[in-house]
Design a protein around this motif. Structure first.
Motif, PDB file in Angstrom:
ATOM      1  N   GLY A 158       0.817  -1.206   0.000  1.00 30.85           N
ATOM      2  CA  GLY A 158       0.000   0.000   0.000  1.00 30.85           C
ATOM      3  C   GLY A 158       0.846   1.249   0.000  1.00 30.85           C
ATOM      4  N   ASN A 159       0.702   2.046   1.027  1.00 31.90           N
ATOM      5  CA  ASN A 159       1.339   3.343   1.125  1.00 31.90           C
ATOM      6  C   ASN A 159       2.610   3.327   1.979  1.00 31.90           C
ATOM      7  OD1 ASN A 159       1.377   6.166   0.596  1.00 31.90           O
ATOM      8  ND2 ASN A 159       0.465   6.575   2.596  1.00 31.90           N
ATOM      9  N   ILE A 160       3.184   2.151   2.251  1.00 29.28           N
ATOM     10  CA  ILE A 160       4.329   2.054   3.154  1.00 29.28           C
ATOM     11  C   ILE A 160       5.577   1.614   2.400  1.00 29.28           C
ATOM     12  CG2 ILE A 160       5.232   0.981   5.273  1.00 29.28           C
ATOM     13  CD1 ILE A 160       2.765   2.805   5.685  1.00 29.28           C
ATOM     14  N   GLU A 161       6.675   2.298   2.702  1.00 25.36           N
ATOM     15  CA  GLU A 161       7.971   1.979   2.105  1.00 25.36           C
ATOM     16  C   GLU A 161       9.035   1.939   3.194  1.00 25.36           C
ATOM     17  OE1 GLU A 161       7.291   4.148  -2.220  1.00 25.36           O
ATOM     18  OE2 GLU A 161       8.469   5.222  -0.713  1.00 25.36           O
ATOM     19  N   VAL A 162      10.147   1.311   2.876  1.00 21.30           N
ATOM     20  CA  VAL A 162      11.312   1.342   3.760  1.00 21.30           C
ATOM     21  C   VAL A 162      12.502   1.794   2.919  1.00 21.30           C
ATOM     22  CG1 VAL A 162      11.954  -1.102   3.465  1.00 21.30           C
ATOM     23  CG2 VAL A 162      12.622   0.112   5.542  1.00 21.30           C
ATOM     24  N   THR A 163      13.277   2.721   3.506  1.00 19.33           N
ATOM     25  CA  THR A 163      14.447   3.274   2.830  1.00 19.33           C
ATOM     26  C   THR A 163      15.651   3.113   3.742  1.00 19.33           C
ATOM     27  OG1 THR A 163      13.090   4.867   1.617  1.00 19.33           O
ATOM     28  CG2 THR A 163      15.430   5.381   1.802  1.00 19.33           C
ATOM     29  N   THR A 164      16.774   2.752   3.131  1.00 16.01           N
ATOM     30  CA  THR A 164      17.996   2.566   3.910  1.00 16.01           C
ATOM     31  C   THR A 164      19.105   3.541   3.513  1.00 16.01           C
ATOM     32  OG1 THR A 164      18.733   0.840   2.387  1.00 16.01           O
ATOM     33  CG2 THR A 164      17.537   0.122   4.368  1.00 16.01           C
ATOM     34  N   SER A 165      18.808   4.478   2.649  1.00 17.58           N
ATOM     35  CA  SER A 165      19.831   5.426   2.206  1.00 17.58           C
ATOM     36  C   SER A 165      19.745   6.743   2.974  1.00 17.58           C
ATOM     37  CB  SER A 165      19.708   5.680   0.699  1.00 17.58           C
ATOM     38  OG  SER A 165      18.390   6.036   0.344  1.00 17.58           O
ATOM     39  N   ARG A 166      20.873   7.426   3.037  1.00 14.94           N
ATOM     40  CA  ARG A 166      21.007   8.674   3.791  1.00 14.94           C
ATOM     41  C   ARG A 166      20.135   9.806   3.239  1.00 14.94           C
ATOM     42  NH1 ARG A 166      26.224  12.515   4.893  1.00 14.94           N
ATOM     43  NH2 ARG A 166      24.915  14.134   5.719  1.00 14.94           N
ATOM     44  N   ASP A 167      19.850   9.775   1.940  1.00 19.22           N
ATOM     45  CA  ASP A 167      19.137  10.891   1.321  1.00 19.22           C
ATOM     46  C   ASP A 167      17.764  11.130   1.937  1.00 19.22           C
ATOM     47  OD1 ASP A 167      18.246   8.495   0.158  1.00 19.22           O
ATOM     48  OD2 ASP A 167      17.969   9.374  -1.829  1.00 19.22           O
ATOM     49  N   VAL A 168      17.104  10.075   2.406  1.00 20.55           N
ATOM     50  CA  VAL A 168      15.797  10.273   3.036  1.00 20.55           C
ATOM     51  C   VAL A 168      15.954  11.006   4.371  1.00 20.55           C
ATOM     52  CG1 VAL A 168      15.587   8.067   4.286  1.00 20.55           C
ATOM     53  CG2 VAL A 168      13.535   9.224   3.451  1.00 20.55           C
ATOM     54  N   LEU A 169      17.025  10.724   5.099  1.00 19.78           N
ATOM     55  CA  LEU A 169      17.269  11.436   6.362  1.00 19.78           C
ATOM     56  C   LEU A 169      17.583  12.907   6.116  1.00 19.78           C
ATOM     57  CD1 LEU A 169      19.333   8.773   8.302  1.00 19.78           C
ATOM     58  CD2 LEU A 169      16.970   9.473   8.724  1.00 19.78           C
ATOM     59  N   SER A 170      18.333  13.161   5.066  1.00 16.58           N
ATOM     60  CA  SER A 170      18.632  14.543   4.695  1.00 16.58           C
ATOM     61  C   SER A 170      17.350  15.304   4.358  1.00 16.58           C
ATOM     62  CB  SER A 170      19.592  14.559   3.505  1.00 16.58           C
ATOM     63  OG  SER A 170      19.897  15.865   3.136  1.00 16.58           O
ATOM     64  N   ALA A 171      16.459  14.647   3.620  1.00 17.64           N
ATOM     65  CA  ALA A 171      15.178  15.270   3.267  1.00 17.64           C
ATOM     66  C   ALA A 171      14.322  15.498   4.506  1.00 17.64           C
ATOM     67  CB  ALA A 171      14.439  14.410   2.247  1.00 17.64           C
ATOM     68  N   ILE A 172      14.296  14.525   5.404  1.00 15.69           N
ATOM     69  CA  ILE A 172      13.511  14.663   6.642  1.00 15.69           C
ATOM     70  C   ILE A 172      14.046  15.833   7.462  1.00 15.69           C
ATOM     71  CG2 ILE A 172      12.995  13.569   8.870  1.00 15.69           C
ATOM     72  CD1 ILE A 172      12.835  10.873   7.303  1.00 15.69           C
ATOM     73  N   ALA A 173      15.361  15.905   7.618  1.00 18.10           N
ATOM     74  CA  ALA A 173      15.973  17.000   8.389  1.00 18.10           C
ATOM     75  C   ALA A 173      15.628  18.352   7.786  1.00 18.10           C
ATOM     76  CB  ALA A 173      17.483  16.815   8.457  1.00 18.10           C
ATOM     77  N   GLY A 174      15.571  18.419   6.455  1.00 19.27           N
ATOM     78  CA  GLY A 174      15.283  19.669   5.765  1.00 19.27           C
ATOM     79  C   GLY A 174      13.803  19.970   5.602  1.00 19.27           C
ATOM     80  N   GLY A 175      12.948  19.129   6.182  1.00 17.14           N
ATOM     81  CA  GLY A 175      11.508  19.354   6.088  1.00 17.14           C
ATOM     82  C   GLY A 175      10.907  18.968   4.749  1.00 17.14           C
ATOM     83  N   LYS A 176      11.630  18.183   3.946  1.00 11.62           N
ATOM     84  CA  LYS A 176      11.145  17.805   2.620  1.00 11.62           C
ATOM     85  C   LYS A 176      10.967  16.295   2.473  1.00 11.62           C
ATOM     86  CE  LYS A 176      13.115  21.839   0.546  1.00 11.62           C
ATOM     87  NZ  LYS A 176      14.356  22.443   0.195  1.00 11.62           N
ATOM     88  N   GLY A 177      11.038  15.593   3.573  1.00  7.99           N
ATOM     89  CA  GLY A 177      10.916  14.135   3.537  1.00  7.99           C
ATOM     90  C   GLY A 177       9.480  13.682   3.700  1.00  7.99           C
ATOM     91  N   PRO A 178       9.301  12.388   3.881  1.00  4.01           N
ATOM     92  CA  PRO A 178       7.957  11.861   4.111  1.00  4.01           C
ATOM     93  C   PRO A 178       7.328  12.524   5.336  1.00  4.01           C
ATOM     94  CG  PRO A 178       9.577  10.084   3.990  1.00  4.01           C
ATOM     95  CD  PRO A 178      10.318  11.368   3.954  1.00  4.01           C
ATOM     96  N   ARG A 179       6.027  12.746   5.269  1.00  2.00           N
ATOM     97  CA  ARG A 179       5.318  13.398   6.376  1.00  2.00           C
ATOM     98  C   ARG A 179       5.377  12.554   7.651  1.00  2.00           C
ATOM     99  NH1 ARG A 179       0.070  13.499   8.316  1.00  2.00           N
ATOM    100  NH2 ARG A 179      -0.629  12.006   6.766  1.00  2.00           N
ATOM    101  N   ARG A 180       5.223  11.245   7.498  1.00  2.00           N
ATOM    102  CA  ARG A 180       5.276  10.357   8.662  1.00  2.00           C
ATOM    103  C   ARG A 180       6.335   9.283   8.416  1.00  2.00           C
ATOM    104  NH1 ARG A 180      -0.889   8.832  10.014  1.00  2.00           N
ATOM    105  NH2 ARG A 180      -0.779   7.949   7.932  1.00  2.00           N
ATOM    106  N   ALA A 181       7.236   9.147   9.402  1.00  2.00           N
ATOM    107  CA  ALA A 181       8.331   8.189   9.264  1.00  2.00           C
ATOM    108  C   ALA A 181       8.819   7.735  10.633  1.00  2.00           C
ATOM    109  CB  ALA A 181       9.481   8.827   8.488  1.00  2.00           C
ATOM    110  N   LEU A 182       9.377   6.537  10.670  1.00  7.90           N
ATOM    111  CA  LEU A 182      10.030   5.992  11.857  1.00  7.90           C
ATOM    112  C   LEU A 182      11.452   5.634  11.466  1.00  7.90           C
ATOM    113  CD1 LEU A 182       7.399   3.275  12.891  1.00  7.90           C
ATOM    114  CD2 LEU A 182       7.650   5.558  13.873  1.00  7.90           C
ATOM    115  N   LEU A 183      12.406   5.891  12.334  1.00  6.55           N
ATOM    116  CA  LEU A 183      13.777   5.465  12.091  1.00  6.55           C
ATOM    117  C   LEU A 183      14.116   4.402  13.118  1.00  6.55           C
ATOM    118  CD1 LEU A 183      16.547   5.631  10.733  1.00  6.55           C
ATOM    119  CD2 LEU A 183      17.112   7.475  12.316  1.00  6.55           C
TER     120      LEU A 183
END
Length: 187
Positions: free
Chosen positions: A101-126
């Motif tokens: 469905g609407n759930i993904e898992v990412t293991t690369s740093r770029d998603v963390l960079s986007a999250i830190a910058g306010g441009k990542g997924p709206r809801r996420a768990l690390l």
């Protein structure tokens, strides 16, 4: 050979008599499951580490205090040094697997960079680490009544407080885990 029904995208709810202490009262989101084994992320065991510490270690700037105070999960006993970001679908990251469905898992740093910058997924768990099962291992544990299985919901994954996820996940099946015995059996 019997074809295996994949449990990817399901929640594994540890039964009260779970023999493995590392998984007592846990809820694990299954990211992958096939005839070779399974991989999941425990979603209800926060660590003392906060997301802000991860941002700092990776030299990522984030001014969002709520985000920086989000707990990092203990995702399981395998690859404890590796980060897994479980998140809503959307965006394009270097190493992402769509699960269900609407759930993904990412293991690369770029998603963390986007999250830190306010441009990542709206809801996420690390989570640091994951849970893994070899060929036939999870199926054996299911036959021995170590786990309940239920469809995952975004509410459980992203909104339910960590300490309530075990009981709330079982409640999706109409089960009150506080009323279950420690012993399980098969008729």
């Amino acid at each position: 050979m019997e074809e295996l029904d994949s449990l990817s995208g399901k929640l594994l709810i540890a039964m009260p008599g779970m023999p493995d202490s590392r998984f007592r009262q846990t809820v694990t989101y299954l990211c992958g499951h096939n005839s070779d084994g399974a991989l999941g992320i425990v979603i209800n065991r926060p660590s003392d580490m906060k997301l802000g510490e991860v941002f700092e270690q990776l030299s990522l700037d984030s001014r969002d205090r709520d985000l920086a105070n989000q707990s990092i999960l203990k995702g399981g006993p395998v690859n404890r040094e590796r980060g897994f970001v479980l998140h809503e679908a959307g965006g394009s990251w270097d190493s992402t697997i769509s699960i269900c469905g609407n759930i993904e898992v990412t293991t690369s740093r770029d998603v963390l960079s986007a999250i830190a910058g306010g441009k990542g997924p709206r809801r996420a768990l690390l989570a640091l680490g994951c849970a893994g099962w070899g060929e036939g291992q999870l199926e054996s544990e299911l036959r021995s009544n170590s786990w309940l299985v239920v469809d995952a919901t975004e509410e459980i994954l992203f909104e339910t407080p960590y300490e309530q996820r075990w009981a709330a996940s079982a409640a999706l099946l109409g089960v009150d885990v506080s009323r279950l015995g420690l012993q399980a059996g098969n008729a």
